[in-house]
Motif scaffolding. Sequence first.
Motif, PDB file in Angstrom:
ATOM      1  N   SER A  56       0.813  -1.216   0.000  1.00 20.34           N
ATOM      2  CA  SER A  56       0.000   0.000   0.000  1.00 20.34           C
ATOM      3  C   SER A  56       0.844   1.262   0.000  1.00 20.34           C
ATOM      4  N   VAL A  57       2.111   1.149   0.367  1.00 22.97           N
ATOM      5  CA  VAL A  57       3.024   2.291   0.285  1.00 22.97           C
ATOM      6  C   VAL A  57       3.675   2.290  -1.091  1.00 22.97           C
ATOM      7  N   PHE A  58       3.669   3.421  -1.743  1.00 22.69           N
ATOM      8  CA  PHE A  58       4.271   3.545  -3.068  1.00 22.69           C
ATOM      9  C   PHE A  58       5.495   4.447  -2.981  1.00 22.69           C
ATOM     10  N   GLN A  59       6.477   4.164  -3.808  1.00 22.96           N
ATOM     11  CA  GLN A  59       7.699   4.960  -3.759  1.00 22.96           C
ATOM     12  C   GLN A  59       7.460   6.359  -4.305  1.00 22.96           C
ATOM     13  N   TYR A  60       8.015   7.325  -3.604  1.00 25.69           N
ATOM     14  CA  TYR A  60       7.931   8.723  -3.999  1.00 25.69           C
ATOM     15  C   TYR A  60       9.284   9.085  -4.595  1.00 25.69           C
ATOM     16  N   GLN A  61       9.319   9.332  -5.900  1.00 22.74           N
ATOM     17  CA  GLN A  61      10.584   9.553  -6.579  1.00 22.74           C
ATOM     18  C   GLN A  61      10.937  11.042  -6.610  1.00 22.74           C
ATOM     19  N   VAL A  62      12.198  11.325  -6.326  1.00 24.81           N
ATOM     20  CA  VAL A  62      12.680  12.705  -6.283  1.00 24.81           C
ATOM     21  C   VAL A  62      13.992  12.805  -7.054  1.00 24.81           C
ATOM     22  N   GLY A  63      14.356  14.017  -7.394  1.00 29.87           N
ATOM     23  CA  GLY A  63      15.642  14.308  -8.009  1.00 29.87           C
ATOM     24  C   GLY A  63      16.419  15.270  -7.141  1.00 29.87           C
ATOM     25  N   SER A  64      17.548  15.718  -7.623  1.00 39.14           N
ATOM     26  CA  SER A  64      18.385  16.610  -6.821  1.00 39.14           C
ATOM     27  C   SER A  64      17.704  17.939  -6.528  1.00 39.14           C
ATOM     28  N   GLY A  65      16.733  18.309  -7.357  1.00 40.49           N
ATOM     29  CA  GLY A  65      15.994  19.546  -7.119  1.00 40.49           C
ATOM     30  C   GLY A  65      14.744  19.357  -6.303  1.00 40.49           C
ATOM     31  N   GLY A  66      14.471  18.127  -5.883  1.00 40.20           N
ATOM     32  CA  GLY A  66      13.282  17.854  -5.092  1.00 40.20           C
ATOM     33  C   GLY A  66      12.264  17.048  -5.860  1.00 40.20           C
ATOM     34  N   ALA A  67      11.001  17.210  -5.505  1.00 43.55           N
ATOM     35  CA  ALA A  67       9.922  16.459  -6.135  1.00 43.55           C
ATOM     36  C   ALA A  67       9.677  16.961  -7.551  1.00 43.55           C
ATOM     37  N   VAL A  68       9.247  16.060  -8.412  1.00 42.57           N
ATOM     38  CA  VAL A  68       8.939  16.414  -9.791  1.00 42.57           C
ATOM     39  C   VAL A  68       7.482  16.858  -9.860  1.00 42.57           C
TER      40      VAL A  68
ATOM     41  N   ILE B  61      -0.522  16.741  -6.267  1.00 44.59           N
ATOM     42  CA  ILE B  61      -0.129  18.156  -6.338  1.00 44.59           C
ATOM     43  C   ILE B  61       0.105  18.712  -4.937  1.00 44.59           C
ATOM     44  N   GLU B  62      -0.789  18.392  -4.028  1.00 40.74           N
ATOM     45  CA  GLU B  62      -0.645  18.887  -2.653  1.00 40.74           C
ATOM     46  C   GLU B  62       0.602  18.307  -1.991  1.00 40.74           C
ATOM     47  N   ALA B  63       0.880  17.019  -2.253  1.00 44.66           N
ATOM     48  CA  ALA B  63       2.075  16.400  -1.684  1.00 44.66           C
ATOM     49  C   ALA B  63       3.338  17.046  -2.244  1.00 44.66           C
ATOM     50  N   GLN B  64       3.339  17.322  -3.543  1.00 43.29           N
ATOM     51  CA  GLN B  64       4.508  17.942  -4.156  1.00 43.29           C
ATOM     52  C   GLN B  64       4.787  19.316  -3.556  1.00 43.29           C
ATOM     53  N   VAL B  65       3.735  20.095  -3.355  1.00 40.57           N
ATOM     54  CA  VAL B  65       3.904  21.433  -2.773  1.00 40.57           C
ATOM     55  C   VAL B  65       4.449  21.318  -1.351  1.00 40.57           C
ATOM     56  N   ALA B  66       3.859  20.404  -0.557  1.00 43.51           N
ATOM     57  CA  ALA B  66       4.319  20.232   0.822  1.00 43.51           C
ATOM     58  C   ALA B  66       5.764  19.765   0.868  1.00 43.51           C
ATOM     59  N   PHE B  67       6.083  18.790   0.001  1.00 45.17           N
ATOM     60  CA  PHE B  67       7.444  18.271  -0.021  1.00 45.17           C
ATOM     61  C   PHE B  67       8.425  19.354  -0.430  1.00 45.17           C
ATOM     62  N   GLN B  68       8.102  20.084  -1.498  1.00 47.78           N
ATOM     63  CA  GLN B  68       9.037  21.062  -2.025  1.00 47.78           C
ATOM     64  C   GLN B  68       9.304  22.179  -1.038  1.00 47.78           C
ATOM     65  N   THR B  69       8.266  22.583  -0.306  1.00 50.32           N
ATOM     66  CA  THR B  69       8.436  23.627   0.699  1.00 50.32           C
ATOM     67  C   THR B  69       9.422  23.176   1.772  1.00 50.32           C
ATOM     68  N   ALA B  70       9.233  21.943   2.264  1.00 53.24           N
ATOM     69  CA  ALA B  70      10.128  21.427   3.306  1.00 53.24           C
ATOM     70  C   ALA B  70      11.525  21.183   2.761  1.00 53.24           C
ATOM     71  N   PHE B  71      11.616  20.637   1.557  1.00 52.78           N
ATOM     72  CA  PHE B  71      12.910  20.318   0.951  1.00 52.78           C
ATOM     73  C   PHE B  71      13.717  21.585   0.707  1.00 52.78           C
ATOM     74  N   THR B  72      13.084  22.617   0.198  1.00 56.62           N
ATOM     75  CA  THR B  72      13.774  23.875  -0.100  1.00 56.62           C
ATOM     76  C   THR B  72      14.345  24.499   1.165  1.00 56.62           C
ATOM     77  N   ALA B  73      13.631  24.339   2.275  1.00 59.74           N
ATOM     78  CA  ALA B  73      14.076  24.932   3.538  1.00 59.74           C
ATOM     79  C   ALA B  73      15.191  24.136   4.205  1.00 59.74           C
ATOM     80  N   SER B  74      15.481  22.944   3.694  1.00 52.27           N
ATOM     81  CA  SER B  74      16.494  22.082   4.297  1.00 52.27           C
ATOM     82  C   SER B  74      17.764  22.148   3.461  1.00 52.27           C
ATOM     83  N   ALA B  75      18.813  22.662   4.034  1.00 50.13           N
ATOM     84  CA  ALA B  75      20.074  22.810   3.310  1.00 50.13           C
ATOM     85  C   ALA B  75      21.179  22.011   3.998  1.00 50.13           C
ATOM     86  N   VAL B  76      21.974  21.325   3.207  1.00 46.04           N
ATOM     87  CA  VAL B  76      23.169  20.648   3.717  1.00 46.04           C
ATOM     88  C   VAL B  76      24.326  20.992   2.790  1.00 46.04           C
ATOM     89  N   ALA B  77      25.526  20.795   3.263  1.00 42.35           N
ATOM     90  CA  ALA B  77      26.705  21.092   2.454  1.00 42.35           C
ATOM     91  C   ALA B  77      26.727  20.249   1.194  1.00 42.35           C
TER      92      ALA B  77
END
Length: 490
Positions: free
Chosen positions: A231-243, A287-303
């Motif tokens: 029931s869990v499906f893989q959520y695929q992302v790239g270096s820029g975040g969610a597609v 669409i809602e998941a992508q927006v939520a993911f991208q907001t959190a991903f953009t705010a998270s920075a690592v070296a």
Amino acid sequence: MTTSNASRREFLRRATVLSGSIGPAALPFAMNLATMNAAVAQTSDYKAIICLFLYGGNDSANMVLPTDTASWEAYSTVRSTAPDPIALKAVGTVADGAANAGSPAALGGVLPIVPNFTAFAENNTRTFALHPAMTDVQSLFGAGRLGIIANAGPLLQPMTKAEYQSNTLKKRPPKLFSHNDQQSSWQALAPEGAKVGWGGRFGDLLASGNSNTVFTSISAGGNAVFMSGQSVFQYQVGSGGAVAIGNITGNLFNSAAAAASYRTIITQTDAAHLLAREQSVVTKRSIEAQVAFQTAFTASAVAAPTQYMRPSTRTNANNDLAVQLQTVARIIGARASLGASRQVFFVSMGGFDTHDNQNRGQADLLARLSHAIGYLDGVLGTMGMRDKVTLFTGSDFGRTFTSNGDGTDHGWGAHHFVYGGAVKGKEIYGRFPQVGLNHSDEVGSGSFLPGVSVDQIGATVGKWFGISDSNLNLVFPNLKNFTPDLGFMA
């Protein structure tokens, strides 16, 4: 709605999906969701596992090597076939700057490691080393945050060489030595065509501990059956975040109104036709998941990762595997915003099908692998998350100990790494096989007969991750035939 109510609803939904989609056989698995660790759903702790898959079949006999006199003599003899011998140089050999880049002479001697020999004391009569390009892995092994799993592969039950040769006393894993089938056997415990992987089933069991279950199973390394659950499906992302779905923001045909209308059409949930309505619901949720993911991903920075030194050219180059791990680290950094307490990740690199040009090709690949794991260790150390994340490697299969003159053929058993702050590192887990030919640990051309099963690796990681013993036996149906815990997790 409270977190506990959400978790109960998630369990009921999943039990219904499982029992309805694959019939009565799924009921034990579905109902065992109710008995999974309740603490996972009600605690703020976090754990992640990362499967790092090496596509093509890594020649691990040149990645981890026994260097005691008898082993080294056998290794050097078998792997010195002309015209381009793949035998590496002995410990302490100085790198020859005048030799062809990437050649064993140019690489210098293999890198010595000194295991504690407390996990599998029978290995203590031998000495060991790593490929010369793996300096970061050597350091992590010495620091106790990386261990080696010796001679692992798909197995249905323990098997001797005589039992393998008879093909009647015990059942062999199906379709050995085939790339696609063995990739699937590693990731999903069945040959090509399997729909559900053991990483995805971990997600099925523990997703109710996440307030947003969409972000339980995340791949930064492409589509992989390992990540797919019931029931869990893989959520695929790239270096820029969610597609994102294209053309639903900004302008469509130079018109903002057209983009808005397009979005309205594909998310319209009052369509008369049931399938159209359900399609719109799924699209809207995506669409809602992508927006939520991208907001959190953009705010998270690592070296960002540094470049690595490419042995075949003696030049620095970007490391795409390290970039995948940077993406994973950013997602881990966003765990609170994403509502995640348990996450399964997948990253990958290809090119390991080294039938030819193995010296230069594998040197580059192992340099990238070592550099990427070293990068992840540094980032997790900065985040204070080393003990919360466990990475392990997988690959189609090992390769033959024999050489065709500049490469190797498809094999079976292979050595693997497990990394993390919760790993009991500086150890070799499992009996290290004999090297050479015509002995009890090989089934032809020096193809190693595995002594450790994929099920054992998965169960050991899964127990640390929070999967109960009863559920581990459901995820890994052949686990009952093996010692279930290899002991490499604290």
